[in-house]
Design a protein around this motif. Structure first.
Motif, PDB file in Angstrom:
ATOM      1  N   GLY A 191      20.241  21.923  46.837  1.00 40.13           N
ATOM      2  CA  GLY A 191      20.761  23.028  47.679  1.00 40.13           C
ATOM      3  C   GLY A 191      20.733  22.449  49.092  1.00 40.13           C
ATOM      4  O   GLY A 191      21.066  23.420  50.043  1.00 40.13           O
ATOM      5  N   LEU A 209      22.473  20.107  50.300  1.00 38.32           N
ATOM      6  CA  LEU A 209      23.798  19.512  50.303  1.00 38.32           C
ATOM      7  C   LEU A 209      24.563  20.500  50.912  1.00 38.32           C
ATOM      8  O   LEU A 209      25.517  20.898  50.284  1.00 38.32           O
ATOM      9  CB  LEU A 209      24.284  19.070  49.004  1.00 38.32           C
ATOM     10  CG  LEU A 209      23.266  17.939  48.366  1.00 38.32           C
ATOM     11  CD1 LEU A 209      23.918  17.536  47.175  1.00 38.32           C
ATOM     12  CD2 LEU A 209      23.118  16.797  49.175  1.00 38.32           C
ATOM     13  N   HIS A 210      24.420  20.916  52.307  1.00 30.26           N
ATOM     14  CA  HIS A 210      25.112  21.840  52.720  1.00 30.26           C
ATOM     15  C   HIS A 210      26.614  21.570  52.971  1.00 30.26           C
ATOM     16  O   HIS A 210      27.607  22.350  53.280  1.00 30.26           O
ATOM     17  CB  HIS A 210      24.726  22.247  54.264  1.00 30.26           C
ATOM     18  CG  HIS A 210      23.292  22.910  54.115  1.00 30.26           C
ATOM     19  ND1 HIS A 210      22.901  23.791  53.326  1.00 30.26           N
ATOM     20  CD2 HIS A 210      21.958  22.384  54.639  1.00 30.26           C
ATOM     21  CE1 HIS A 210      21.546  24.367  53.392  1.00 30.26           C
ATOM     22  NE2 HIS A 210      21.135  23.146  54.116  1.00 30.26           N
ATOM     23  N   GLU A 211      27.210  20.250  53.095  1.00 31.99           N
ATOM     24  CA  GLU A 211      28.344  19.770  53.368  1.00 31.99           C
ATOM     25  C   GLU A 211      29.110  19.505  52.284  1.00 31.99           C
ATOM     26  O   GLU A 211      30.250  19.083  51.911  1.00 31.99           O
ATOM     27  CB  GLU A 211      28.502  18.629  54.338  1.00 31.99           C
ATOM     28  CG  GLU A 211      27.832  18.771  55.795  1.00 31.99           C
ATOM     29  CD  GLU A 211      28.483  19.930  56.459  1.00 31.99           C
ATOM     30  OE1 GLU A 211      29.759  19.688  56.396  1.00 31.99           O
ATOM     31  OE2 GLU A 211      28.022  20.768  57.117  1.00 31.99           O
ATOM     32  N   ILE A 212      28.593  19.435  50.828  1.00 31.23           N
ATOM     33  CA  ILE A 212      29.163  18.980  49.726  1.00 31.23           C
ATOM     34  C   ILE A 212      30.427  20.080  49.410  1.00 31.23           C
ATOM     35  O   ILE A 212      30.254  21.230  49.491  1.00 31.23           O
ATOM     36  CB  ILE A 212      28.099  18.982  48.536  1.00 31.23           C
ATOM     37  CG1 ILE A 212      28.665  18.142  47.367  1.00 31.23           C
ATOM     38  CG2 ILE A 212      27.792  20.359  48.161  1.00 31.23           C
ATOM     39  CD1 ILE A 212      27.801  17.766  46.250  1.00 31.23           C
ATOM     40  N   GLN A 213      31.452  19.443  49.009  1.00 31.47           N
ATOM     41  CA  GLN A 213      32.595  20.065  48.365  1.00 31.47           C
ATOM     42  C   GLN A 213      32.936  19.953  46.979  1.00 31.47           C
ATOM     43  O   GLN A 213      33.487  21.145  46.469  1.00 31.47           O
ATOM     44  CB  GLN A 213      33.851  19.546  49.217  1.00 31.47           C
ATOM     45  CG  GLN A 213      33.643  20.021  50.849  1.00 31.47           C
ATOM     46  CD  GLN A 213      34.955  19.576  51.667  1.00 31.47           C
ATOM     47  OE1 GLN A 213      36.173  19.864  51.062  1.00 31.47           O
ATOM     48  NE2 GLN A 213      34.426  19.183  53.036  1.00 31.47           N
ATOM     49  N   LEU A 258      21.599  26.189  44.926  1.00 26.87           N
ATOM     50  CA  LEU A 258      22.983  25.685  45.040  1.00 26.87           C
ATOM     51  C   LEU A 258      23.652  26.921  45.699  1.00 26.87           C
ATOM     52  O   LEU A 258      24.881  26.681  46.467  1.00 26.87           O
ATOM     53  CB  LEU A 258      23.616  25.668  43.409  1.00 26.87           C
ATOM     54  CG  LEU A 258      23.761  24.339  43.151  1.00 26.87           C
ATOM     55  CD1 LEU A 258      24.155  24.371  41.501  1.00 26.87           C
ATOM     56  CD2 LEU A 258      24.487  23.415  43.861  1.00 26.87           C
ATOM     57  N   ASN A 276      23.316  27.540  48.787  1.00 32.96           N
ATOM     58  CA  ASN A 276      23.400  27.400  50.064  1.00 32.96           C
ATOM     59  C   ASN A 276      24.571  26.224  50.039  1.00 32.96           C
ATOM     60  O   ASN A 276      24.997  25.927  51.437  1.00 32.96           O
ATOM     61  CB  ASN A 276      22.074  26.509  50.277  1.00 32.96           C
ATOM     62  CG  ASN A 276      20.916  27.414  50.387  1.00 32.96           C
ATOM     63  OD1 ASN A 276      20.974  28.694  50.603  1.00 32.96           O
ATOM     64  ND2 ASN A 276      19.621  26.823  49.899  1.00 32.96           N
ATOM     65  N   CYS A 277      25.082  26.038  49.187  1.00 32.17           N
ATOM     66  CA  CYS A 277      26.396  25.111  49.166  1.00 32.17           C
ATOM     67  C   CYS A 277      27.659  25.536  49.293  1.00 32.17           C
ATOM     68  O   CYS A 277      28.214  25.503  48.522  1.00 32.17           O
ATOM     69  CB  CYS A 277      26.347  24.084  48.115  1.00 32.17           C
ATOM     70  SG  CYS A 277      24.594  23.133  47.907  1.00 32.17           S
ATOM     71  N   LEU A 323      31.577  24.371  48.571  1.00 31.23           N
ATOM     72  CA  LEU A 323      31.728  23.908  47.289  1.00 31.23           C
ATOM     73  C   LEU A 323      33.250  24.320  47.071  1.00 31.23           C
ATOM     74  O   LEU A 323      33.440  25.748  47.090  1.00 31.23           O
ATOM     75  CB  LEU A 323      30.805  24.307  46.307  1.00 31.23           C
ATOM     76  CG  LEU A 323      29.774  23.200  45.976  1.00 31.23           C
ATOM     77  CD1 LEU A 323      28.880  23.678  44.947  1.00 31.23           C
ATOM     78  CD2 LEU A 323      30.505  21.745  45.379  1.00 31.23           C
TER      79      LEU A 323
END
Length: 1010
Positions: free
Chosen positions: A658, A660-664, A681, A683-684, A687
């Motif tokens: 969680g 990984l705040h920039e994950i798409q 998760l 927090n992502c 996505l």
């Protein structure tokens, strides 16, 4: 010291007299302190003020180490950055500029606060605090009380807030630089600026000047101004047609108004400074239309930049008479003129002065004209246009240093280039050049950059092509049909920085000539047919390497410890090879990592060695990796892409995922992960793609997916062990295009709110791809943005199909093989953009809503193995794109609606519905039997028809039939028997018809199969 402590008072007095005697005798004895009393020029009050200034600053790198040094403790005029007046001793200069200027002195700026004690330095005429870090503090207002200042530089010093109006008190100021590097400085009004009547240089780059709409009037009141830089200031476009220029400067030579919101009305204001202007930059604005004649009167103009506007047409002829013009930059506009005419309009005295001509990214057409008239031309950039024709040897000049022709339609072979003997940079990539590469390229001894990639060149590159290129730093031969035939003992004359040879033939062995290259920062030899292992010497060649791409070869073997092999923020791509063994340790500052499609095994714990926080991309998919995920995801705050699918990974997902705040995009499918999806998760929130299919995840489908992951386009939970109902919160996924919950243990009913799926219910223009953008390293270019085109394995039309380039066009819902019950909500019929719908193998009941006929885009529909009853809606016959249909094993009844599509399906699509009848089923409906046997009903109307038929068929009717048959048969067949040419033509015609019919049937069958 001990002796002094035990001396009595009398002894101390005697010692003091002795020391004084020595001091008086010192000149006679020949001693000299080096600092005579007459040389001490520092004023005590100012020295103390400087000490206070130092105390307020954090100086980790010793900028101010000389301040207070014992050798110059009293004389502050000898401290670094200080200058005093020779007449008065007052401090007149305080220069504390940061490392951007002191390149060889330090790598870190001063930090802290500026002490108000600076007010003691009332004689300051020069103050430079630029390129330091003052912690987002406001610019001190007391600087406005240093009224003798002539030079003030506060640029890029991490100030924030509003520029104080007290700076208007500095009426002696000649140089003012407030350039911002953080976009957080603004100006409420500019009235104070008009008081600085002596100002010659003004730089307010990147300050927010959107509020003072009268900025141009203020500038008009600065009579001495010679240099004005207001770049990126959000300047408003409020320039009236008539202005007063009574007190305005007649000396304005440099004008930079780039990157604002100015339109063509700025020309009215610009006209009044035309006689003095030497440099004009109006780039990145909203200038439109033809290039105006306002520049015609600028007789002193040397540099004109109009990059990235919406200028159209061509260039006016008066530019040919601008005898001082050295640089003309019209890149990134909409110029459409033919290039030969454009160049012809520059003929005149400009031929002798023009040194740089930049026309990149326009829509210029035509062929390449000869440029030999421009005797001073050194840089010519006309890439990314629509130019055609050939590149001939008379095109360029011996003075040309840079030639940029990339991305046009230039064709033909590469000519003899020895006439361009001064060339240092040659860009010919992405054209239509063909033939072989001329060996004359090897004679360009000054060449540093050679980029001919993405053409249709072919043949062999030998040592002769590279013979005299001793200065070459960049070699780009990618995406041609070139083979490098270089001796294993050959020692190149150059040391390359950039090596781009992707899609060239280098193999089968690893190219040994690379062993001579010690300084490269980027190497790309992907798709080069290497089927060898990497030699040990390769990993020790260059510690400068920032980008390594060996993908799409057949390289085998294992990897060494890579943690000490790279510098900076490297990018590593070894995908699609035959590497095996465990993952190595990686550089801590790694920025992107692609090891997909290999045979790596073991754990992925070595990812923990990447601690630099720069990682943006990880792809380890399609390997043999095993074990659990390391709990190190908090180290990757910039990660955008994570793909671990199709391995043997297992265990629960750590909560640190969680972080990984920039994950798409997150791909974890085809592993053995278990447990619940971690709540972290949520927090992502960025996505777009979440694929955890084909694992052993369990628990209920979390509600937070719909609440927190509102940007999801693809959600795949297929083939897991999820249970419970489908949460209504999923209806908040308005961007969802693929929703796959199939093959779980989900129960309950289908939510009625699915019509909230906006992307499935409204027609709109969508990209064919689903792309994500991340930053990576590239040698010589620093950071650059990369587009990652996502892919997904979608079950569609009973097949698992991988979509990539057209993934954005696929839209489907799959709830199959669960325990869903209840009716199919008719709201599904509002999802008019659906491509595929699969609700099979559930316990759904009720009738199929006639509104399904609205799903005009539907290509695949599977409602089989449920408990649906009633008739198939007649609206199904309007689903013209339907190529897969399965309604089998339900309780459907009645006639199958008549329609070309519905009767073309195999009977298995309707099997298991006992009361269903009509084609293609063998069971005929009751009405069909009546039509075939008129005696079964005995209706009066049918009897009348029968009677009329019987009255018509008389013995004469049969005689007529026999006579007609005889005449017809012998009239045709007899003629064919007697006339051989007619007979041959007739059978040839029949044979031709047979072939045409066969081809037509085969073509249609192929279409149906697709």
């Amino acid at each position: 010291m001990v002796m002094m402590m035990i001396m009595d008072e009398k002894s101390l007095h005697l010692l003091h007299l002795f020391v004084m005697l020595l001091l008086c005798m010192k000149p006679a004895l020949g001693f000299n302190s080096g600092i005579e009393d007459a040389d001490i020029r520092c004023i005590e009050k100012e020295r103390e003020a400087l000490v206070m200034i130092k105390q307020g600053l954090t100086d980790n790198y010793g900028h101010l180490s000389s301040w207070g040094n014992e050798d110059a403790k009293r004389d502050c005029c000898k401290w670094r950055g200080i200058k005093c007046s020779n007449q008065t001793g007052h401090v007149i200069m305080l220069d504390l500029h940061g490392p951007s200027s002191w390149d060889n002195f330090s790598t870190e700026p001063l930090r802290g606060n500026i002490s108000p004690s600076m007010l003691e330095l009332q004689h300051l005429i020069y103050l430079d605090l630029s390129y330091n870090d003052f912690g987002w503090n406001f610019i001190p207002m007391f600087i406005g009380h240093l009224t003798k200042l002539r030079y003030l530089d506060l640029s890029c010093a991490n100030f924030t807030g509003t520029v104080p109006i007290q700076l208007g008190n500095l009426t002696s100021l000649q140089y003012l630089n407030l350039r911002s590097c953080n976009f957080f400085l603004n100006v409420e009004n500019l009235e104070w600026l008009s008081h600085l009547s002596s100002l010659r240089h003004l730089d307010m780059t990147l300050l927010n000047l959107s509020k003072p709409v009268d900025w141009f009037q203020t500038i008009n009141r600065l009579p001495s101004l010679s240099e004005l830089r207001l770049r990126g200031c959000e300047l408003s476009d409020v320039v009236p047609p008539s202005l007063s220029f009574v007190n305005s400067s007649t000396h304005l030579a440099i004008l930079d108004l780039a990157a604002n919101y100015l339109s063509s009305s700025i020309y009215n204001w610009l006209f009044n400074f035309s006689s003095s202007l030497v440099e004009v930059d109006l780039s990145y604005n909203h200038l439109q239309g033809l290039i105006p004649d306002v520049f015609q009167n600028m007789k002193s103009l040397a540099h004109l930049s109009l990059i990235d506007n919406q200028l159209e047409g061509g260039i006016p002829k008066f530019f040919g008479n601008m005898c001082t013009l050295q640089t003309l930059d019209l890149s990134w506009n909409n110029l459409t003129e033919k290039l030969p005419l454009f160049v012809q309009n520059l003929y005149g005295c400009t031929e002798n002065s023009l040194e740089t001509l930049r026309l990149d990214r326009n829509q210029l057409t035509g062929s390449l004209p000869a440029m030999t008239k421009f005797s001073s031309l050194r840089e010519l950039r006309i890439g990314e246009n629509r130019l055609t024709g050939f590149l001939n040897k008379n095109f360029g000049l011996s003075t040309l240093v840079l030639l940029y022709l990339q991305e046009n339609g230039i064709r033909g072979s590469l000519p003899d280039l020895t006439g361009m003997s001064s060339l240092r940079w040659l860009y010919l990539a992405r054209n239509q050049l063909n033939g072989t590469l001329t060996e004359t390229v090897g004679q360009l001894s000054k060449l540093e950059i050679l980029d001919i990639s993405s053409n249709s060149l072919e043949g062999i590159i030998s040592e002769a092509h590279l013979l005299k290129l001793s200065r070459l730093k960049y070699l780009g031969l990618s995406f041609n049909s070139l083979s490098l035939n270089l001796s294993s003992h050959w020692v190149p004359p150059f040391q390359l920085d950039i090596i781009r040879l992707d899609a060239c033939t280098l193999g089968p062995h690893f190219p040994k000539w690379l062993q001579t290259q010690k300084n490269f920062s980027e190497i790309d030899i992907s798709s080069s047919r290497i089927s060898d292992s990497i030699p040990r010497w390769f990993w020790d060649l260059s510690h400068r390497i920032e980008s390594l791409n060996l993908s799409y070869n057949q390289i085998n073997g294992s990897l060494p410890n890579l943690s000490l092999k790279f510098s900076g923020f490297p990018a590593l791509d070894l995908s699609s090879n035959h590497f095996d063994g465990p993952l190595p340790l990686f550089p801590s500052t790694l920025m992107s990592l692609d090891l997909s499609n290999n045979m790596f095994s073991g754990s992925i714990s070595s990812l923990s060695s990447i601690t630099g926080g720069a990682l943006t991309y990880i792809d380890l998919s399609n390997n043999l990796l095993s074990g659990g995920l390391p709990d190190c995801w908090m180290n990757f705050p910039q990660l955008v892409v994570l793909n671990l699918e199709n391995n043997n990974l297992s265990g629960e997902i750590p909560s640190s995922i969680g972080s990984l705040h920039e994950i798409q995009t997150l791909h974890l499918s085809k592993n053995s992960f278990f447990g619940e999806l971690p709540s972290s998760l949520k927090n992502c929130g960025l996505l777009k793609v979440l694929d955890v299919g084909e694992n052993k995840f369990s628990g209920i489908i979390p509600e937070w997916i719909g609440e927190s992951l509102s940007r999801l386009i693809i959600l795949i939970l297929r083939l897991n062990e999820f249970y419970g109902s489908i949460p209504g919160h999923l209806c908040s996924l308005t961007y969802i295009q693929i929703l796959d919950l199939s093959q779980n243990n989900i129960s309950g009913t289908i939510p009625w709110c699915l019509n909230n799926f906006t992307a499935l219910s409204q027609k709109r223009s969508l990209s064919a791809t689903i792309s994500h953008f991340y930053y990576s390293s590239r040698g010589g270019e620093g950071l650059y943005e990369i587009e990652y085109v996502d892919n997904a394995l979608v079950v569609s039309k009973r097949l698992k199909l991988e979509y990539r380039s057209n993934l954005g066009l696929v839209k489907g819902i799959d709830f199959s093989t669960n325990k869903l019950s209840g009716e199919i909500p008719e709201e599904i019929a509002s999802l008019i953009e659906l491509f595929a719908l699969n609700l099979s193998r559930n316990y759904l009941t009720g009738q199929i809503t006639p509104k399904f006929g609205q799903l005009k885009s539907l290509e695949s529909l599977d409602l089989s193995q449920n408990r649906l009853f009633g008739e198939i809606p007649a609206s199904f016959s309007t689903l013209n794109f339907l190529s897969v249909l399965d309604l089998s094993n339900n309780n459907l009844s009645g006639r199958i609606p008549t329609g070309t599509q519905l009767q073309s399906f195999n009977a298995s699509a309707y099997m298991g519905n006992l009361d269903l009848c009509g084609l293609p089923l063998p069971h005929k409906c009751q009405g069909d039997e009546t039509a075939q046997d008129p005696h079964a009903t005995g209706g009066s109307e049918d009897s009348n028809i029968q009677e009329n038929v019987e009255g018509f068929v008389t013995p004469g009717f049969y005689v007529s039939i026999g006579l007609g048959f005889t005449l017809g048969f012998w009239g045709v067949c007899g003629t064919l028997m007697l006339n051989s040419s007619w007979r041959f033509a007739y059978f040839h015609f029949l044979n031709d018809m047979r072939v045409r019919l066969y081809v037509k049937i085969a073509t249609n069958m192929a279409k149906l199969q697709r």
